[in-house]
Design a protein around this motif. Sequence first.
Motif, PDB file in Angstrom:
ATOM      1  N   LEU A  40       0.823  -1.212   0.000  1.00 47.08           N
ATOM      2  CA  LEU A  40       0.000   0.000   0.000  1.00 47.08           C
ATOM      3  C   LEU A  40       0.860   1.266   0.000  1.00 47.08           C
ATOM      4  N   VAL A  41       1.939   1.241   0.750  1.00 43.08           N
ATOM      5  CA  VAL A  41       2.860   2.390   0.776  1.00 43.08           C
ATOM      6  C   VAL A  41       3.445   2.618  -0.611  1.00 43.08           C
ATOM      7  N   LYS A  42       3.928   1.549  -1.224  1.00 47.19           N
ATOM      8  CA  LYS A  42       4.505   1.649  -2.566  1.00 47.19           C
ATOM      9  C   LYS A  42       3.452   2.126  -3.568  1.00 47.19           C
ATOM     10  N   ALA A  43       2.252   1.598  -3.470  1.00 48.25           N
ATOM     11  CA  ALA A  43       1.172   1.992  -4.380  1.00 48.25           C
ATOM     12  C   ALA A  43       0.787   3.453  -4.180  1.00 48.25           C
ATOM     13  N   THR A  44       0.820   3.916  -2.956  1.00 48.27           N
ATOM     14  CA  THR A  44       0.482   5.314  -2.667  1.00 48.27           C
ATOM     15  C   THR A  44       1.460   6.252  -3.359  1.00 48.27           C
ATOM     16  N   ILE A  45       2.739   5.966  -3.220  1.00 48.49           N
ATOM     17  CA  ILE A  45       3.761   6.803  -3.850  1.00 48.49           C
ATOM     18  C   ILE A  45       3.614   6.761  -5.374  1.00 48.49           C
ATOM     19  N   ALA A  46       3.372   5.580  -5.920  1.00 47.41           N
ATOM     20  CA  ALA A  46       3.216   5.450  -7.370  1.00 47.41           C
ATOM     21  C   ALA A  46       1.973   6.186  -7.866  1.00 47.41           C
ATOM     22  N   GLU A  47       0.868   6.069  -7.146  1.00 50.06           N
ATOM     23  CA  GLU A  47      -0.384   6.704  -7.558  1.00 50.06           C
ATOM     24  C   GLU A  47      -0.269   8.229  -7.496  1.00 50.06           C
ATOM     25  N   ILE A  48       0.322   8.731  -6.430  1.00 46.88           N
ATOM     26  CA  ILE A  48       0.517  10.188  -6.314  1.00 46.88           C
ATOM     27  C   ILE A  48       1.495  10.667  -7.389  1.00 46.88           C
ATOM     28  N   GLY A  49       2.522   9.881  -7.650  1.00 49.64           N
ATOM     29  CA  GLY A  49       3.471  10.240  -8.701  1.00 49.64           C
ATOM     30  C   GLY A  49       2.815  10.306 -10.068  1.00 49.64           C
ATOM     31  N   GLU A  50       1.885   9.400 -10.323  1.00 50.76           N
ATOM     32  CA  GLU A  50       1.201   9.372 -11.615  1.00 50.76           C
ATOM     33  C   GLU A  50       0.229  10.542 -11.768  1.00 50.76           C
ATOM     34  N   THR A  51      -0.485  10.857 -10.688  1.00 45.86           N
ATOM     35  CA  THR A  51      -1.482  11.922 -10.771  1.00 45.86           C
ATOM     36  C   THR A  51      -0.912  13.288 -10.408  1.00 45.86           C
ATOM     37  N   GLY A  52       0.166  13.294  -9.605  1.00 42.89           N
ATOM     38  CA  GLY A  52       0.767  14.548  -9.165  1.00 42.89           C
ATOM     39  C   GLY A  52       0.001  15.243  -8.063  1.00 42.89           C
ATOM     40  N   THR A  53      -0.952  14.550  -7.442  1.00 44.65           N
ATOM     41  CA  THR A  53      -1.793  15.184  -6.436  1.00 44.65           C
ATOM     42  C   THR A  53      -2.250  14.171  -5.388  1.00 44.65           C
ATOM     43  N   LEU A  54      -2.715  14.702  -4.273  1.00 41.64           N
ATOM     44  CA  LEU A  54      -3.311  13.846  -3.244  1.00 41.64           C
ATOM     45  C   LEU A  54      -4.761  13.504  -3.570  1.00 41.64           C
ATOM     46  N   ASP A  55      -5.262  14.001  -4.679  1.00 38.58           N
ATOM     47  CA  ASP A  55      -6.646  13.720  -5.072  1.00 38.58           C
ATOM     48  C   ASP A  55      -6.774  12.335  -5.690  1.00 38.58           C
ATOM     49  N   VAL A  56      -6.258  11.365  -4.981  1.00 38.94           N
ATOM     50  CA  VAL A  56      -6.424   9.966  -5.352  1.00 38.94           C
ATOM     51  C   VAL A  56      -7.285   9.328  -4.267  1.00 38.94           C
ATOM     52  N   THR A  57      -7.941   8.260  -4.614  1.00 40.50           N
ATOM     53  CA  THR A  57      -8.809   7.603  -3.642  1.00 40.50           C
ATOM     54  C   THR A  57      -8.110   6.390  -3.039  1.00 40.50           C
ATOM     55  N   VAL A  58      -8.614   5.973  -1.902  1.00 40.53           N
ATOM     56  CA  VAL A  58      -8.107   4.750  -1.275  1.00 40.53           C
ATOM     57  C   VAL A  58      -8.344   3.586  -2.225  1.00 40.53           C
ATOM     58  N   SER A  59      -9.443   3.628  -2.934  1.00 41.63           N
ATOM     59  CA  SER A  59      -9.752   2.571  -3.901  1.00 41.63           C
ATOM     60  C   SER A  59      -8.688   2.486  -4.997  1.00 41.63           C
ATOM     61  N   GLN A  60      -8.240   3.632  -5.513  1.00 41.18           N
ATOM     62  CA  GLN A  60      -7.184   3.644  -6.531  1.00 41.18           C
ATOM     63  C   GLN A  60      -5.880   3.078  -5.973  1.00 41.18           C
ATOM     64  N   ILE A  61      -5.558   3.488  -4.760  1.00 38.65           N
ATOM     65  CA  ILE A  61      -4.324   3.006  -4.123  1.00 38.65           C
ATOM     66  C   ILE A  61      -4.412   1.500  -3.902  1.00 38.65           C
ATOM     67  N   ALA A  62      -5.536   1.047  -3.351  1.00 43.04           N
ATOM     68  CA  ALA A  62      -5.716  -0.386  -3.069  1.00 43.04           C
ATOM     69  C   ALA A  62      -5.677  -1.210  -4.348  1.00 43.04           C
ATOM     70  N   LYS A  63      -6.320  -0.716  -5.394  1.00 45.19           N
ATOM     71  CA  LYS A  63      -6.328  -1.435  -6.671  1.00 45.19           C
ATOM     72  C   LYS A  63      -4.905  -1.594  -7.191  1.00 45.19           C
ATOM     73  N   ARG A  64      -4.120  -0.522  -7.114  1.00 39.55           N
ATOM     74  CA  ARG A  64      -2.719  -0.596  -7.562  1.00 39.55           C
ATOM     75  C   ARG A  64      -1.932  -1.600  -6.718  1.00 39.55           C
ATOM     76  N   ALA A  65      -2.273  -1.696  -5.436  1.00 44.67           N
ATOM     77  CA  ALA A  65      -1.581  -2.626  -4.537  1.00 44.67           C
ATOM     78  C   ALA A  65      -2.113  -4.051  -4.656  1.00 44.67           C
ATOM     79  N   GLY A  66      -3.204  -4.228  -5.421  1.00 47.56           N
ATOM     80  CA  GLY A  66      -3.755  -5.570  -5.622  1.00 47.56           C
ATOM     81  C   GLY A  66      -4.608  -6.068  -4.469  1.00 47.56           C
TER      82      GLY A  66
END
Length: 192
Positions: free
Chosen positions: A14-40
Amino acid sequence: MPKLGMEPIRRAALVKATIAEIGETGTLDVTVSQIAKRAGMSSALAHHYFGNKEQIFLAAMRHTLAVYAAEVRGALGMASSPLGRVEAIVKSSFSQSNFRSEVVAAWLNFYVLAQVSDEARRLLNVYQTRLRSNLRHSLRPIVGAQAPEVAERIAAMIDGAYLKQSLGGGQTEQGEAVRLVMDSFAKDVVRA
């Protein structure tokens, strides 16, 4: 029944996915669902481990700070002179693991979050205090009483390079960022 020993693995994912998701979007406007999906995993599991998005992001920044601190400690341990210590701190700030685009984006968002979150502000203060303390200690034998002032300038240049990188003001190579900061420092030494 949950598998024993999976919690640390899932938290790390989840930590790794959070950094990747924020890096991709450039913002904290990501959802827990997006982070969780990236983390599998499911968003329910992410909420179970961290509670909310801010806690997931803070865990990601704690991880980033721990990686940075370990790199600085290792580099300082190898330095054989005060100048070598300053360079070790600067190089660690721009190392491959710390100056990646997704980590830079996470840092920028961390600064923004620190404006409204006491916990983020506290973590940011720990980082800034440690950076300046390490710089002042390394600078004292070189510039004497000017060490606090020079440490502030070096820290500001490091932050500036991250800001430039995150805002797309031209991609700065890691080696170029180190050179810019160290060249500026060399001017401080000449003035001292």
